[in-house]
Design a protein around this motif. Structure first.
Motif, PDB file in Angstrom:
ATOM      1  N   VAL A  98     -31.257 -44.286 -54.502  1.00  0.00           N
ATOM      2  CA  VAL A  98     -29.810 -44.441 -54.395  1.00  0.00           C
ATOM      3  C   VAL A  98     -29.165 -44.313 -55.770  1.00  0.00           C
ATOM      4  O   VAL A  98     -28.110 -43.672 -55.924  1.00  0.00           O
ATOM      5  CB  VAL A  98     -29.474 -45.799 -53.744  1.00  0.00           C
ATOM      6  N   ALA A  99     -29.763 -44.891 -56.784  1.00  0.00           N
ATOM      7  CA  ALA A  99     -29.192 -44.827 -58.134  1.00  0.00           C
ATOM      8  C   ALA A  99     -29.128 -43.393 -58.641  1.00  0.00           C
ATOM      9  O   ALA A  99     -28.123 -42.970 -59.241  1.00  0.00           O
ATOM     10  CB  ALA A  99     -30.021 -45.694 -59.076  1.00  0.00           C
ATOM     11  N   GLU A 100     -30.194 -42.611 -58.427  1.00  0.00           N
ATOM     12  CA  GLU A 100     -30.188 -41.212 -58.875  1.00  0.00           C
ATOM     13  C   GLU A 100     -29.095 -40.416 -58.180  1.00  0.00           C
ATOM     14  O   GLU A 100     -28.408 -39.585 -58.806  1.00  0.00           O
ATOM     15  CB  GLU A 100     -31.551 -40.586 -58.598  1.00  0.00           C
ATOM     16  N   ARG A 101     -28.913 -40.653 -56.870  1.00  0.00           N
ATOM     17  CA  ARG A 101     -27.886 -39.923 -56.147  1.00  0.00           C
ATOM     18  C   ARG A 101     -26.489 -40.276 -56.643  1.00  0.00           C
ATOM     19  O   ARG A 101     -25.625 -39.398 -56.755  1.00  0.00           O
ATOM     20  CB  ARG A 101     -28.002 -40.223 -54.646  1.00  0.00           C
ATOM     21  N   VAL A 102     -26.260 -41.563 -56.936  1.00  0.00           N
ATOM     22  CA  VAL A 102     -24.934 -41.976 -57.428  1.00  0.00           C
ATOM     23  C   VAL A 102     -24.674 -41.370 -58.807  1.00  0.00           C
ATOM     24  O   VAL A 102     -23.567 -40.893 -59.095  1.00  0.00           O
ATOM     25  CB  VAL A 102     -24.833 -43.506 -57.462  1.00  0.00           C
ATOM     26  N   VAL A 103     -25.674 -41.370 -59.677  1.00  0.00           N
ATOM     27  CA  VAL A 103     -25.507 -40.797 -61.016  1.00  0.00           C
ATOM     28  C   VAL A 103     -25.164 -39.323 -60.918  1.00  0.00           C
ATOM     29  O   VAL A 103     -24.263 -38.813 -61.612  1.00  0.00           O
ATOM     30  CB  VAL A 103     -26.776 -41.025 -61.858  1.00  0.00           C
ATOM     31  N   ALA A 105     -19.575 -45.905 -54.101  1.00  0.00           N
ATOM     32  CA  ALA A 105     -20.515 -44.779 -54.186  1.00  0.00           C
ATOM     33  C   ALA A 105     -21.917 -45.214 -53.763  1.00  0.00           C
ATOM     34  O   ALA A 105     -22.619 -44.500 -53.035  1.00  0.00           O
ATOM     35  CB  ALA A 105     -20.532 -44.229 -55.608  1.00  0.00           C
ATOM     36  N   VAL A 106     -22.341 -46.404 -54.205  1.00  0.00           N
ATOM     37  CA  VAL A 106     -23.665 -46.900 -53.835  1.00  0.00           C
ATOM     38  C   VAL A 106     -23.748 -47.128 -52.325  1.00  0.00           C
ATOM     39  O   VAL A 106     -24.755 -46.788 -51.678  1.00  0.00           O
ATOM     40  CB  VAL A 106     -23.988 -48.197 -54.614  1.00  0.00           C
ATOM     41  N   SER A 107     -22.716 -47.719 -51.733  1.00  0.00           N
ATOM     42  CA  SER A 107     -22.741 -47.957 -50.282  1.00  0.00           C
ATOM     43  C   SER A 107     -22.772 -46.640 -49.504  1.00  0.00           C
ATOM     44  O   SER A 107     -23.474 -46.528 -48.483  1.00  0.00           O
ATOM     45  CB  SER A 107     -21.532 -48.797 -49.865  1.00  0.00           C
ATOM     46  N   ASP A 108     -22.040 -45.634 -49.973  1.00  0.00           N
ATOM     47  CA  ASP A 108     -22.066 -44.340 -49.280  1.00  0.00           C
ATOM     48  C   ASP A 108     -23.440 -43.707 -49.351  1.00  0.00           C
ATOM     49  O   ASP A 108     -23.966 -43.204 -48.339  1.00  0.00           O
ATOM     50  CB  ASP A 108     -21.014 -43.405 -49.894  1.00  0.00           C
ATOM     51  N   GLN A 162     -26.156 -42.953 -46.292  1.00  0.00           N
ATOM     52  CA  GLN A 162     -26.720 -41.621 -46.077  1.00  0.00           C
ATOM     53  C   GLN A 162     -28.244 -41.662 -46.103  1.00  0.00           C
ATOM     54  O   GLN A 162     -28.921 -41.043 -45.275  1.00  0.00           O
ATOM     55  CB  GLN A 162     -26.204 -40.663 -47.161  1.00  0.00           C
ATOM     56  N   LEU A 163     -28.819 -42.450 -47.015  1.00  0.00           N
ATOM     57  CA  LEU A 163     -30.269 -42.530 -47.112  1.00  0.00           C
ATOM     58  C   LEU A 163     -30.859 -43.226 -45.884  1.00  0.00           C
ATOM     59  O   LEU A 163     -31.919 -42.823 -45.374  1.00  0.00           O
ATOM     60  CB  LEU A 163     -30.658 -43.283 -48.386  1.00  0.00           C
ATOM     61  N   VAL A 164     -30.178 -44.266 -45.367  1.00  0.00           N
ATOM     62  CA  VAL A 164     -30.651 -44.943 -44.160  1.00  0.00           C
ATOM     63  C   VAL A 164     -30.665 -43.983 -42.984  1.00  0.00           C
ATOM     64  O   VAL A 164     -31.614 -43.949 -42.174  1.00  0.00           O
ATOM     65  CB  VAL A 164     -29.780 -46.184 -43.862  1.00  0.00           C
ATOM     66  N   ALA A 165     -29.607 -43.185 -42.862  1.00  0.00           N
ATOM     67  CA  ALA A 165     -29.559 -42.215 -41.761  1.00  0.00           C
ATOM     68  C   ALA A 165     -30.718 -41.229 -41.856  1.00  0.00           C
ATOM     69  O   ALA A 165     -31.333 -40.861 -40.845  1.00  0.00           O
ATOM     70  CB  ALA A 165     -28.225 -41.485 -41.776  1.00  0.00           C
ATOM     71  N   THR A 170     -34.100 -41.141 -39.058  1.00  0.00           N
ATOM     72  CA  THR A 170     -34.129 -39.963 -38.169  1.00  0.00           C
ATOM     73  C   THR A 170     -35.567 -39.491 -38.068  1.00  0.00           C
ATOM     74  O   THR A 170     -36.170 -39.025 -39.045  1.00  0.00           O
ATOM     75  CB  THR A 170     -33.238 -38.833 -38.726  1.00  0.00           C
ATOM     76  N   THR A 171     -36.117 -39.632 -36.888  1.00  0.00           N
ATOM     77  CA  THR A 171     -37.527 -39.259 -36.683  1.00  0.00           C
ATOM     78  C   THR A 171     -37.703 -37.840 -36.154  1.00  0.00           C
ATOM     79  O   THR A 171     -38.752 -37.235 -36.327  1.00  0.00           O
ATOM     80  CB  THR A 171     -38.174 -40.238 -35.689  1.00  0.00           C
ATOM     81  N   VAL A 172     -36.672 -37.300 -35.536  1.00  0.00           N
ATOM     82  CA  VAL A 172     -36.717 -35.933 -34.992  1.00  0.00           C
ATOM     83  C   VAL A 172     -35.550 -35.156 -35.569  1.00  0.00           C
ATOM     84  O   VAL A 172     -34.402 -35.639 -35.563  1.00  0.00           O
ATOM     85  CB  VAL A 172     -36.645 -35.934 -33.441  1.00  0.00           C
ATOM     86  N   ILE A 173     -35.852 -33.984 -36.106  1.00  0.00           N
ATOM     87  CA  ILE A 173     -34.805 -33.170 -36.723  1.00  0.00           C
ATOM     88  C   ILE A 173     -33.745 -32.838 -35.683  1.00  0.00           C
ATOM     89  O   ILE A 173     -34.043 -32.359 -34.589  1.00  0.00           O
ATOM     90  CB  ILE A 173     -35.398 -31.872 -37.320  1.00  0.00           C
ATOM     91  N   GLY A 174     -32.508 -33.126 -36.065  1.00  0.00           N
ATOM     92  CA  GLY A 174     -31.387 -32.841 -35.179  1.00  0.00           C
ATOM     93  C   GLY A 174     -31.046 -33.980 -34.266  1.00  0.00           C
ATOM     94  O   GLY A 174     -29.991 -33.958 -33.607  1.00  0.00           O
ATOM     95  N   ALA A 175     -31.921 -35.001 -34.162  1.00  0.00           N
ATOM     96  CA  ALA A 175     -31.647 -36.137 -33.296  1.00  0.00           C
ATOM     97  C   ALA A 175     -30.813 -37.174 -34.039  1.00  0.00           C
ATOM     98  O   ALA A 175     -30.694 -37.165 -35.268  1.00  0.00           O
ATOM     99  CB  ALA A 175     -32.954 -36.751 -32.817  1.00  0.00           C
ATOM    100  N   ALA A 176     -30.244 -38.117 -33.290  1.00  0.00           N
ATOM    101  CA  ALA A 176     -29.460 -39.205 -33.897  1.00  0.00           C
ATOM    102  C   ALA A 176     -30.409 -40.199 -34.548  1.00  0.00           C
ATOM    103  O   ALA A 176     -31.505 -40.442 -34.046  1.00  0.00           O
ATOM    104  CB  ALA A 176     -28.615 -39.891 -32.840  1.00  0.00           C
ATOM    105  N   PRO A 177     -30.011 -40.827 -35.671  1.00  0.00           N
ATOM    106  CA  PRO A 177     -30.880 -41.812 -36.323  1.00  0.00           C
ATOM    107  C   PRO A 177     -31.026 -43.049 -35.469  1.00  0.00           C
ATOM    108  O   PRO A 177     -30.118 -43.427 -34.706  1.00  0.00           O
ATOM    109  CB  PRO A 177     -30.145 -42.109 -37.627  1.00  0.00           C
ATOM    110  N   ALA A 178     -32.197 -43.693 -35.614  1.00  0.00           N
ATOM    111  CA  ALA A 178     -32.448 -44.918 -34.839  1.00  0.00           C
ATOM    112  C   ALA A 178     -31.638 -46.094 -35.355  1.00  0.00           C
ATOM    113  O   ALA A 178     -31.364 -47.036 -34.611  1.00  0.00           O
ATOM    114  CB  ALA A 178     -33.930 -45.230 -34.878  1.00  0.00           C
ATOM    115  N   ALA A 179     -31.264 -46.069 -36.635  1.00  0.00           N
ATOM    116  CA  ALA A 179     -30.465 -47.153 -37.224  1.00  0.00           C
ATOM    117  C   ALA A 179     -29.341 -46.547 -38.046  1.00  0.00           C
ATOM    118  O   ALA A 179     -29.447 -45.423 -38.562  1.00  0.00           O
ATOM    119  CB  ALA A 179     -31.334 -48.045 -38.093  1.00  0.00           C
TER     120      ALA A 179
END
Length: 445
Positions: free
Chosen positions: A81-86, A131-134, A138-141, A145-154
């Motif tokens: 998350v830190a690398e993405r925010v930077v 920025a960190v929360s966004d 995104q990382l949680v989603a 996601t266990t199947v490409i194109g499917a909705a995330p479980a959480a």
């Protein structure tokens, strides 16, 4: 030690306590001024699970979310998350530095997650928190996601966006200053105790007795009412020591560097009040003896008698209030200390002993004039006068050792409590014989 001992230390060493408190408070303020101002902004997120429409599915989904929430704080504060925010904000700080600014917590038994970010400005704290929360959402989603194109479980959703902080959270200057005051009090009391513990000043009769290894015959109090009782107790001891003798000669000498002739004067008056015939001799060549206190410098005294055997010892000024005959010092010269140590002075004592029951000799301080050692050899008893609160133990022991080596009759010590200096009342004009000096009862160191 009793509580009164500690309060006495504080009264004597309050300057150390105050100085230490001020110093610690100043250091605490200086430390607080070096801490940068910090603002914090918090984003609250809600973690949910993809479930069916039944009540049981919703319940199971809630339990699954509570299980996942325990690991999400590590994800939110992690390096990814830190690398993405930077990268997203183009920050000049490293991902590790950003990680040190981010914290994440969750209330127990909930699926809520609070992400807090600190910064030196309120705008920076809010921008980083959002920025960190966004990026976390995104990382949680992506993780769930266990199947490409499917909705995330959480899913992690923002329910309370990061606000603009209204006030800094640090440094807590008041708390730091309070800790500085508390530390200053503790350290000040410790330093005061150590300073008092290792201070060689004699402050109590118990310390006096241990230092001179002699009995403390009494303590002359500051208050006149207590002083009268103390003098009465000392008078009783002198009377008992006289026994069946026709006369008793007692010398008093100060174990400090200045004279204290008023103890001898008080004791002489106390014995005269019982009807005894009492004479008081001023043998203090320091110039601070009874002669100066009674304004008798112009009258012949012991110095003239030692040189010329004049005036007659039967013609002495009388302290009318006490009924005490006084032999002043007279006109002393460089020969007087030697004559006081000679057999001629023994003749003075012998002559007075034919007319008086008690003869008191007020000698010069032994620390400044060694004549007191020789005078003591002609007396039946010698009493040391020690002022509490100003006398140092090494000096006191040196004076006591000098008497011990000379083999003179040092029988004990009298402690005096220092008070404000008060002058004696002006005496009435003296006649050469049967004059009536007026000696005040209050002593002054």
């Amino acid at each position: 030690m009793a509580l009164s001992d500690y309060t006495g230390i504080v009264r004597r060493r309050w300057l150390i306590v105050v100085a230490t408190v001020l110093a610690c408070t100043a250091l605490a303020w200086a430390y607080a001024s070096t801490i940068p101002t910090v603002y914090v902004s918090t984003t609250r997120m809600y973690v949910s699970m993809a479930t069916g429409t039944s009540v049981n599915d919703s319940y199971q989904g809630g339990l699954a979310a509570q299980q996942r929430i325990t690991s999400y704080p590590y994800v939110a504060t992690g390096a990814t998350v830190a690398e993405r925010v930077v990268d997203r904000l183009g920050l000049t700080m490293s991902p590790g530095e950003l990680q040190g600014k981010v914290s994440a917590t969750f209330p127990p038994a909930t699926t809520l997650l609070d992400i807090s970010v600190t910064d030196s400005t309120p705008e920076g704290a809010r921008r980083l928190s959002r920025a960190v929360s966004d990026e976390f959402a995104q990382l949680v989603a992506e993780m769930e996601t266990t199947v490409i194109g499917a909705a995330p479980a959480a899913r992690a959703s923002v329910i309370d966006p990061a606000p603009l902080p209204g006030a800094p959270v640090g440094p807590n200057t008041k708390r730091i200053l309070a800790l500085g005051v508390i530390a200053g009090l503790g350290l000040g009391f410790l330093l005061a105790f150590l300073r008092d513990r290792f201070d060689p000043t004699i402050r109590t009769p118990q310390q006096l007795g241990r230092s001179v290894r002699l009995p403390v015959l009494g303590t002359i109090s500051r208050r006149n009412t207590d002083a009268a009782k103390d003098i009465g107790h000392l008078r009783a001891q002198i009377t008992a020591a006289r026994g069946d003798r026709d006369r008793m000669v007692v010398m008093l000498t100060s174990f400090t560097e200045h004279s204290n002739p008023c103890v001898a004067a008080r004791l002489a008056k106390a014995l005269a009040d019982t009807g005894a015939r009492v004479a008081l001799i001023d043998a203090d060549t320091s110039g601070e003896g009874v002669t100066g206190r009674l304004d008798m410098q112009s009258y012949p005294g012991v110095a003239e008698w030692l040189r010329d055997q004049y005036p007659p010892l039967t013609e002495l000024p009388v302290w009318s209030e006490a009924g005490v005959s006084v032999l002043p010092l007279g006109s002393a010269d460089e020969r007087t200390p030697d004559l006081l140590a000679s057999d001629r002075f023994a003749g003075v004592l012998s002559g007075l002993g034919e007319h008086f029951d008690y003869v008191f000799v007020a000698a010069a301080p032994v620390l400044t004039d060694a004549a007191a050692l020789s005078l003591s050899a002609h007396c039946d008893a010698t009493i040391a006068v020690v002022e509490l609160g100003t006398t140092k133990a090494p000096r006191l022991q040196a004076a006591a050792d000098s008497f011990a080596k000379s083999g003179t009759g040092l029988v004990g010590a009298v402690a005096t409590v220092p008070a404000r200096t008060r002058r004696f009342p002006q005496p009435k004009k003296l006649r050469r014989t049967q004059a009536e000096p007026d000696l005040g009862l209050a002593y002054s160191p």
